[in-house]
Write a protein that holds these residues in place. Sequence first.
Motif, short mmCIF file in Angstrom:
data_model
loop_
_atom_site.label_atom_id
_atom_site.label_comp_id
_atom_site.label_asym_id
_atom_site.label_seq_id
_atom_site.Cartn_x
_atom_site.Cartn_y
_atom_site.Cartn_z
N PRO A 77 -1.91 0.90 11.12
CA PRO A 77 -2.52 0.75 9.79
C PRO A 77 -3.73 1.67 9.61
O PRO A 77 -4.55 1.81 10.51
CB PRO A 77 -2.96 -0.72 9.76
CG PRO A 77 -2.16 -1.40 10.81
CD PRO A 77 -1.89 -0.36 11.86
N THR A 79 -5.13 1.74 6.17
CA THR A 79 -5.79 1.31 4.94
C THR A 79 -6.16 -0.16 4.92
O THR A 79 -6.68 -0.64 3.92
CB THR A 79 -4.87 1.61 3.73
OG1 THR A 79 -3.64 0.89 3.89
CG2 THR A 79 -4.61 3.10 3.58
N ASP A 80 -5.91 -0.89 6.00
CA ASP A 80 -6.28 -2.31 6.02
C ASP A 80 -7.78 -2.43 5.79
O ASP A 80 -8.58 -1.66 6.33
CB ASP A 80 -5.92 -2.95 7.36
CG ASP A 80 -4.42 -3.19 7.51
OD1 ASP A 80 -3.67 -2.84 6.58
OD2 ASP A 80 -4.02 -3.71 8.56
N SER A 83 -9.99 -1.61 -0.47
CA SER A 83 -9.60 -2.24 -1.73
C SER A 83 -9.59 -1.19 -2.82
O SER A 83 -10.08 -0.08 -2.63
CB SER A 83 -10.55 -3.38 -2.09
OG SER A 83 -11.85 -2.87 -2.29
N THR A 94 -1.87 -4.95 -3.13
CA THR A 94 -2.53 -4.00 -2.26
C THR A 94 -1.46 -3.33 -1.43
O THR A 94 -0.45 -3.93 -1.10
CB THR A 94 -3.55 -4.70 -1.33
OG1 THR A 94 -2.87 -5.72 -0.60
CG2 THR A 94 -4.70 -5.29 -2.12
N HIS A 95 -1.68 -2.10 -1.12
CA HIS A 95 -0.73 -1.34 -0.32
C HIS A 95 -1.28 -1.21 1.09
O HIS A 95 -2.48 -1.19 1.29
CB HIS A 95 -0.51 0.04 -0.93
CG HIS A 95 0.25 0.02 -2.22
ND1 HIS A 95 -0.19 -0.65 -3.33
CD2 HIS A 95 1.44 0.54 -2.54
CE1 HIS A 95 0.69 -0.51 -4.30
NE2 HIS A 95 1.68 0.20 -3.85
N ARG A 96 -0.38 -1.11 2.04
CA ARG A 96 -0.77 -0.86 3.42
C ARG A 96 -0.07 0.43 3.84
O ARG A 96 1.14 0.56 3.73
CB ARG A 96 -0.31 -1.99 4.34
CG ARG A 96 -1.01 -3.30 4.09
CD ARG A 96 -0.58 -4.34 5.12
NE ARG A 96 -1.12 -3.99 6.43
CZ ARG A 96 -0.45 -4.10 7.58
NH1 ARG A 96 0.78 -4.55 7.58
NH2 ARG A 96 -1.01 -3.76 8.72
N GLU A 102 4.50 3.45 4.25
CA GLU A 102 4.00 2.12 3.93
C GLU A 102 4.30 1.21 5.13
O GLU A 102 5.27 1.41 5.85
CB GLU A 102 4.72 1.55 2.71
CG GLU A 102 4.24 2.11 1.40
CD GLU A 102 4.87 1.39 0.22
OE1 GLU A 102 4.28 0.38 -0.22
OE2 GLU A 102 5.92 1.85 -0.25
N ARG A 105 3.91 -5.78 4.20
CA ARG A 105 2.91 -6.53 3.44
C ARG A 105 3.67 -7.59 2.67
O ARG A 105 4.90 -7.57 2.64
CB ARG A 105 2.13 -5.60 2.51
CG ARG A 105 3.01 -4.86 1.50
CD ARG A 105 2.25 -3.74 0.80
NE ARG A 105 3.13 -2.91 0.04
CZ ARG A 105 3.24 -2.93 -1.28
NH1 ARG A 105 2.48 -3.74 -1.99
NH2 ARG A 105 4.06 -2.13 -1.91
N GLU A 113 5.40 -6.76 11.39
CA GLU A 113 4.54 -5.77 12.03
C GLU A 113 5.38 -4.79 12.83
O GLU A 113 6.36 -5.17 13.47
CB GLU A 113 3.50 -6.44 12.92
CG GLU A 113 2.42 -7.17 12.14
CD GLU A 113 1.64 -6.26 11.19
OE1 GLU A 113 1.22 -5.16 11.58
OE2 GLU A 113 1.47 -6.66 10.02
#
Length: 167
Positions: A77, A79-80, A83, A94-96, A102, A105, A113
């Motif tokens: 990840p 971008t965790d 916001s 929200t995107h991960r 991607e 989520r 995971e």
Amino acid sequence: MGIDVAARLVEATLGSVATRDAGIDLLNTRAGHAAEVPAGNAIANARSLARMYAATIGAVDGARLVSAETVSRATQPRTDGLSHPSPLHVLPVTHRFAHGYELSRPVSPMLGEGSFGHLGTGGRLAFAHPESGLAVAYSCTDMTGTDTVGPDRRWLPWLAALHETLG
């Protein structure tokens, strides 16, 4: 929702959503298929997408698209915890992302995971899950929109079957 619709960023975002929704009908046409819309009209069937993702985690017909090291980066990840910039933080989705893909989520659970892939407009989904060695793709015949607060209901039966099979 507490959004200043006159703000330039909000105005641009809302305008792009309206344009995308109006453009969905165009993408269901021959002219829409022929158009070159960056990040907006990749067209493939489920078999081809699944083979492409399979080639990211292993050899397919003697060809592997990315190294194991790249796959490792594709599942980490990046971008965790981020916001949307204010005032867009009130948006429900929200995107991960990792490096270029991607990640799972709530809206796009994939196989959990370790999965990486991409959710497409209208309920399309393609991903790889290196741990299980599976690559999966789902495609549908038109650009019908889907819910934005949970997985597409059409995915639930086959995702449940995959999870059950994997134990």
